[in-house]
Enzyme design. Structure first.
Site, PDB file in Angstrom:
ATOM      1  CB  ALA A 185     -30.036  62.193  -2.832  1.00 35.75           C
ATOM      2  CG  HIS A 186     -34.958  60.660  -3.071  1.00 39.41           C
ATOM      3  ND1 HIS A 186     -35.945  61.052  -3.628  1.00 39.41           N
ATOM      4  CD2 HIS A 186     -34.158  61.148  -4.181  1.00 39.41           C
ATOM      5  CE1 HIS A 186     -35.960  61.562  -4.649  1.00 39.41           C
ATOM      6  NE2 HIS A 186     -34.676  61.889  -4.991  1.00 39.41           N
TER       7      HIS A 186
END
Lengths: 354, 354, 354
Positions: free
Chosen positions: B247-248
């Site tokens: 994920a980011h």
């Protein structure tokens, strides 16, 4: 696609987020960042008391804060009702989205009967099949695919290698990330013990479609299968993270969030404003009620009532799961304790008998 | 792409892996295979005493073994310090990698401002956008995509339909498998109860990038999201299997192994030399320490200390999990036992009172 | 690709599924749908007594039913041995599959040495590499990729962005859904503490292939890795859902069903007619026996015997898992109970001593 950042005066920033400025409106701000990463010239945000320390130590020039945060020396504050939302709006202000020029690239493959809005963009190698429609200002990036008689609304973005299969319907302002797949066949077979060449899983033709409503975002490599008959639906404003599986005939209501690697099985219904955390599984033919929340990795095997919070595999009310999780760590001790009790009871019984 | 196998003399093989040969250096070897599958003319390897039986029964002509393995009749041995590694090196010797000719295919779409090293290969239908760089000897297979201002280093391989979005940075000797996605938007939204058209999940622009360091391998359909602001990082020499979600703003350190279908949530940190087994989930904003190991399907909800081994969902120290797993099978018996004890205690209490 | 529905007389429908008609053979039927969704003019099916209510309330004009269902007023019945299978066959009758015209699109990239059957279809932007074969009536949709020396049999469909890497072998009547990846490198590394530039995960060349037998279906974004040496095999008539991971050297037998997001680790064997439910994980080097069934989200860590039904992580016999799941909800109460018992035993002990 967001562009490189621009610079803005703090007064304009406060106005943009309709906030109350405690600080110099003429201060020039160059960028945005988290409390810890921000440097002088940056705006940050502080919306959760959990990050009080980081707020106190930040080097940001200005911070978006809640309405009740007190003024602080050395840092400008912009008081708003929702600092997180205000931060998101500033990111959009600093990085205004850009769009490639409208038009169809000569190497794109657009069927003569397809209808491409003159303001739409179809880039190199993208494909639009017979009878398909692409709306105004929508962008098909290289390798994006829109199948026969499919419809893509206005202001959509299809990133590279996104696939929309035949007859599926995509609303407006929808984002399909790279290699997402809308409308692959649902996983449906009827076992046939007496096939021509022996036993077989006879393929049930999947003749339905997927309908994606407005303002939906579909993550990279996320798959939404077409219905056997009828529609698989993803409701308005719902957001799907990467690698999510939505099976045939599922109906997801509006404004739900489905996190990465979660999966929803065939004909299940997910309500409005639901949150499925990462790697959750939902079995087929059940309903997850409006505003329900499902904890990470949970396996939902039965209906979840509106507003309920569940966790575990199989999923149970979150509070019970917390108790059970805590207790399971004590299981081995409990075994010992019970064995000890048994011995003590045996002793008491013998003495009584003696 | 590895080529078809060639043939080598056993003496050369021993020299190649710096091993000690017990056998005929002139013996011609044609291929490599596992102990059970190997036939005459093959080399195999034996590095784990668990496979002693297979070692004793193998039909291989030669076997790579540890330094303390005794000579055996009818099979040549090559003693090395690390038989598994030596086997890998022989596979590379027998199947030397081939590379397509350098140059840009006429049907590739390369923006005039992109910089393609003259020794790089851009194949049919691959796309390199404005301002992007592709380094020496890197190969973009058909359908690979390198976005605006992105950079791909030297000696990389982008398999079909691999996507590198705008501004992301890929180091050297990186392999991106088919349909992997680097730099899709992170899953970030701010809830806005008062949107223009009613409640909405306001999209937080994801203006950061992904940075992939040298010698990283990214599996098929694996997704690494760009940071909200700043960088999502995958460290030098780390290997990601297929269908992994990063994920980011995650930071994965060097030399870690993340197995298939595992997911790491936003802003989590994974240290150096970590192993996440298949289908593991790591929640956001925590740290998995250096050299930690996480068992298959575990859900990591809290920091994991350096070197710790954890399992379970939620993850606990592996030993405790083994105890709890064993105990959970006894749960039903325990319930019975406790009910029986209660009756016996009741009897004792009554008799005492009587 | 199934076409739009046509209309048929009930007598012809009954004949097509070899059923016994209770009703008017001249009745014209226009479509098919579920019991609840069906309207006048539709055929539906009723094969599971669980849906008795829906059967009684349906507005369908005709229903496919089992051989022992009694006639009902107002609805025609077609009695068959397997209503679900008959329904599938009617869907195929109403929506006959269509195939794009044979031939190679001018924008496809087919190597001169590739052999494309004259009845095959290679669409825009699809790629067939050197020495590859594509059989009769197979369709490569836009962006599909067939690597060097790979073979695709007859009557296959490769949806957009499906990838078949070099030398892999795909049988006949195989469907590869969008963005599926056949033959990416297996996840194999040998740790080398003494690499030229420090410690490294030395890549083990993956020189084997994937072999997919006839009548297999591979879901969207599903990944089947090539073998290190030898073959990864998916057996005849097996169906893989979306986002499934099949690791290197796995062997899946015929007629198995592997549901979405399940993963099978390296060198594991899955037998004939096995069902792996969604999000299941199978560790490496074990065997799941013929006709075994594994419950959703289970983690299979040991061999599963033929015909066994297992659940849980780690997986145990399904009945034990049901008992343990039920019991785990009682864990917290059990803790209380044991504490209470301890106090009562203490009281008894004191009194006895007093």
């Amino acid at each position: 696609m967001p562009s490189a950042p621009s610079a803005h005066r703090l007064g304009d920033i406060a106005a943009h987020v309709r906030g109350e400025l405690l600080g110099d409106p003429g201060l020039l701000v160059h960028g945005l960042n988290g409390l810890e990463e921000a440097a002088s010239g940056d705006v940050s945000f502080y919306g959760n008391p959990r990050y009080r320390k980081q707020f106190e130590a930040t080097r940001a020039s200005a911070v978006l804060v809640g309405m009740d945060t007190q003024a602080r020396d050395g840092v400008a504050l912009v008081r708003v009702h929702n600092p997180h939302l205000a931060y998101a709006k500033l990111l959009a202000l600093f990085h205004p989205a850009t769009r490639p020029e409208a038009g169809i690239h000569p190497s794109a493959h657009v069927h003569p009967s397809a209808v491409i809005h003159p303001e739409a963009t179809v880039r190199a190698g993208a494909v639009v099949e017979k009878g398909a429609h692409v709306g105004a200002r929508s962008v098909l990036h290289p390798g994006a695919y829109v199948g026969e008689d499919a419809r893509v609304g206005d202001d959509c973005v299809l990133y590279p290698h996104a696939t929309v299969r035949e007859r599926c319907v995509v609303g407006s302002r929808v984002i399909l990330h790279a290699s997402s797949v809308v409308g692959a066949d649902g996983f449906g077979f009827a076992f046939n013990a007496e096939g021509e060449d022996g036993p077989e899983h006879f393929k049930i033709p999947q003749v339905g479609i997927v309908r994606i409503e407005d303002d939906v975002e579909v993550g990279a490599c996320t798959c939404i299968d077409r219905a056997t008959v009828g529609e698989t639906v993803v409701g308005r404003g719902t957001k799907l993270d990467n690698l999510v599986q939505i099976a045939h005939n599922v109906r997801v209501g509006p404004l739900s969030l489905i996190c990465a690697q979660a999966g929803v099985s065939g004909s299940a219904e997910v309500g409005t404003g639901v949150v499925l955390a990462g790697q959750v599984g939902v079995v087929g033919h059940i309903r997850v009620g409006d505003l329900a929340k499902v904890g990470a990795q949970s396996g939902v095997a039965h209906d979840v009532a509106d507003g309920q919070i569940v966790s575990g595999s199989p999923a149970i009310p979150h509070r019970d799961w917390l108790r059970a999780s805590a207790a399971s760590g004590q299981m081995a001790d409990l075994l010992k304790e019970v064995r000890a009790l048994r011995r003590r009871v045996e002793t008491l019984e013998k003495e009584k008998g003696g």
